[in-house]
Write an enzyme that holds these catalytic residues in place. Structure first.
Site, mmCIF file in Angstrom:
data_model
loop_
_atom_site.group_PDB
_atom_site.id
_atom_site.type_symbol
_atom_site.label_atom_id
_atom_site.label_comp_id
_atom_site.label_asym_id
_atom_site.label_seq_id
_atom_site.Cartn_x
_atom_site.Cartn_y
_atom_site.Cartn_z
ATOM 1 C CE1 TYR A 27 35.839 40.398 49.876
ATOM 2 C CE2 TYR A 27 37.917 39.288 49.476
ATOM 3 C CZ TYR A 27 37.042 40.320 49.206
ATOM 4 O OH TYR A 27 37.355 41.259 48.261
ATOM 5 C CG ASP A 53 20.989 45.892 53.260
ATOM 6 O OD1 ASP A 53 21.939 45.420 52.585
ATOM 7 O OD2 ASP A 53 20.660 45.455 54.383
ATOM 8 C CB ALA A 75 33.627 30.768 50.183
ATOM 9 C CB SER A 76 31.464 35.575 48.997
ATOM 10 O OG SER A 76 32.509 36.550 49.085
ATOM 11 C CB SER A 132 38.773 39.193 45.602
ATOM 12 O OG SER A 132 39.924 39.142 46.415
HETATM 13 N N1 LIG Z 1 40.114 46.808 48.669
HETATM 14 C C1 LIG Z 1 40.689 45.654 48.342
HETATM 15 O O1 LIG Z 1 41.811 45.378 48.773
HETATM 16 C C2 LIG Z 1 39.964 44.693 47.422
HETATM 17 C C3 LIG Z 1 40.688 43.623 46.856
HETATM 18 C C4 LIG Z 1 40.028 42.747 45.995
HETATM 19 C C5 LIG Z 1 38.700 42.940 45.704
HETATM 20 N N2 LIG Z 1 38.012 43.981 46.265
HETATM 21 C C6 LIG Z 1 36.606 44.135 45.917
HETATM 22 O O2 LIG Z 1 36.413 45.416 45.329
HETATM 23 C C7 LIG Z 1 35.059 45.824 45.561
HETATM 24 C C8 LIG Z 1 35.049 47.260 46.063
HETATM 25 O O3 LIG Z 1 35.640 47.290 47.343
HETATM 26 P P1 LIG Z 1 36.408 48.573 47.906
HETATM 27 O O4 LIG Z 1 37.798 48.170 48.151
HETATM 28 O O5 LIG Z 1 36.098 49.750 47.063
HETATM 29 O O6 LIG Z 1 35.722 48.673 49.350
HETATM 30 P P2 LIG Z 1 34.834 49.821 50.009
HETATM 31 O O7 LIG Z 1 34.526 49.314 51.362
HETATM 32 O O8 LIG Z 1 35.495 51.143 49.849
HETATM 33 O O9 LIG Z 1 33.523 49.838 49.092
HETATM 34 C C9 LIG Z 1 32.510 48.877 49.210
HETATM 35 C C10 LIG Z 1 31.175 49.574 49.064
HETATM 36 O O10 LIG Z 1 30.131 48.577 49.124
HETATM 37 C C11 LIG Z 1 29.064 49.147 49.877
HETATM 38 N N3 LIG Z 1 28.218 48.115 50.482
HETATM 39 C C12 LIG Z 1 28.578 47.241 51.452
HETATM 40 N N4 LIG Z 1 27.516 46.516 51.824
HETATM 41 C C13 LIG Z 1 26.468 46.932 51.083
HETATM 42 C C14 LIG Z 1 25.090 46.565 51.026
HETATM 43 N N5 LIG Z 1 24.572 45.624 51.843
HETATM 44 N N6 LIG Z 1 24.291 47.198 50.151
HETATM 45 C C15 LIG Z 1 24.790 48.176 49.349
HETATM 46 N N7 LIG Z 1 26.071 48.562 49.367
HETATM 47 C C16 LIG Z 1 26.911 47.956 50.223
HETATM 48 C C17 LIG Z 1 29.759 49.959 50.957
HETATM 49 O O11 LIG Z 1 28.882 50.912 51.566
HETATM 50 C C18 LIG Z 1 30.912 50.591 50.197
HETATM 51 O O12 LIG Z 1 30.575 51.853 49.671
HETATM 52 C C19 LIG Z 1 34.468 44.816 46.540
HETATM 53 O O13 LIG Z 1 33.665 43.885 45.838
HETATM 54 C C20 LIG Z 1 35.676 44.129 47.109
HETATM 55 O O14 LIG Z 1 35.402 42.827 47.560
HETATM 56 C C21 LIG Z 1 38.623 44.865 47.111
#
Ligand SMILES: NC(=O)c1ccc[n+]([C@@H]2O[C@H](COP(=O)([O-])OP(=O)(O)OC[C@H]3O[C@@H](n4cnc5c(N)ncnc54)[C@H](O)[C@@H]3O)[C@@H](O)[C@H]2O)c1
Length: 241
Positions: A144, A53, A146-147, A131
């Protein structure tokens, strides 16, 4: 690389594995992480999966320690794990805010602290996944957004602090992608103004996960050259107007 159990980071892991990189992949989801590890191994690379985590700072340090213990070096840190709570602002809980900031901002912060001494030894790179939400206001995503803005700020500050070294630090800011997280946007069942979501949904549909993974692989490699401190917008124009 963090977040490799699913979505974007899984795609990056398999891309880097196909290019011949050995990988330390980190995620909360142990079973799905193992599946990524096995798929990457089948492409011929060595993989160290770390199920942990990342919301806890000590686990960020442990993850970097595991990479060094296994491979003896670190060439790139890709901060891709992220969480998103889609909710009207007044309904965001303290726990949701805390987790969002911990995973999306604090984890890259602590991972970078642990990784930088090793990256300096290899002329390495940090790639942060932000993002489009870092650059425009997005209704129902205040925590989100802000982060992610904080993560872009961290990218720039590290670029300045390490300007006289060979370390490269960059960010990528995708728009909505077809992943588990992408599906979560709009999944809230309460009363929402859909027009406010359309404002940041874009005119060209979802962004390709593969295109973003390709860019991250490039930025993580030596070929990223002078790209330092910048953020690549991959949102099909959402943040342009
Ligand atoms: N999907 C979108 O539309 C989008 C758009 C812009 C940016 N993003 C960014 O892209 C990145 C990847 O997102 P995604 O779309 O592949 O989503 P996703 O949910 O498929 O993948 C996110 C991964 O992060 C892991 N995770 C979450 N909390 C965790 C923790 N506490 N410790 C360890 N692992 C943890 C999850 O288990 C998951 O495998 C993220 O940073 C997200 O903010 C996504």
């Amino acid at each position: 690389m963090t977040g490799a159990a699913s979505g974007l980071a899984r795609a990056v892991a398999l891309k880097l594995a196909a290019l011949g990189a050995d990988l330390c992949i980190v995620d909360l989801n142990a079973a799905a992480l193992d599946a990524t590890a096995n798929d990457a191994r089948s492409l011929g690379c060595a993989v160290e999966p770390v199920a942990t985590d990342l919301a806890r700072p000590e686990n960020c340090i442990l993850a970097v320690d595991r990479a060094i213990a296994r491979f003896g070096r670190l060439d790139a840190l890709c901060n891709i794990a992220g969480v998103l709570s889609f909710s009207p602002f007044t309904q965001v809980t303290a726990a949701q805010l805390h987790t969002t900031l911990a995973v999306n901002f604090s984890a890259p912060f602590f991972l970078s602290q642990a990784a930088i001494p090793h990256l300096l030894a290899t002329n390495g790179a940090i790639v942060n996944v932000a993002s489009a939400a870092a650059f425009i206001g997005e209704a129902y995503l205040a925590a989100y957004a802000a982060s992610k803005a904080a993560l872009v700020s961290l990218t720039k500050s590290l670029a300045m602090e390490y300007a006289k070294t060979s370390l490269r630090v960059s960010a990528v800011a995708p728009g909505g992608m077809e992943t588990g997280m992408g599906a979560e946007i709009g999944g809230f069942k309460g009363d929402l103004d859909v027009g406010l979501i359309q404002r940041y949904s874009g005119l060209r549909g979802r962004v390709s996960v593969d295109d973003v993974a390709e860019m991250i692989a490039l930025l993580a490699s030596e070929q990223s050259g002078a790209f330092h401190g910048g953020c690549v917008h991959m949102d099909a124009g959402i943040s342009a107007g």
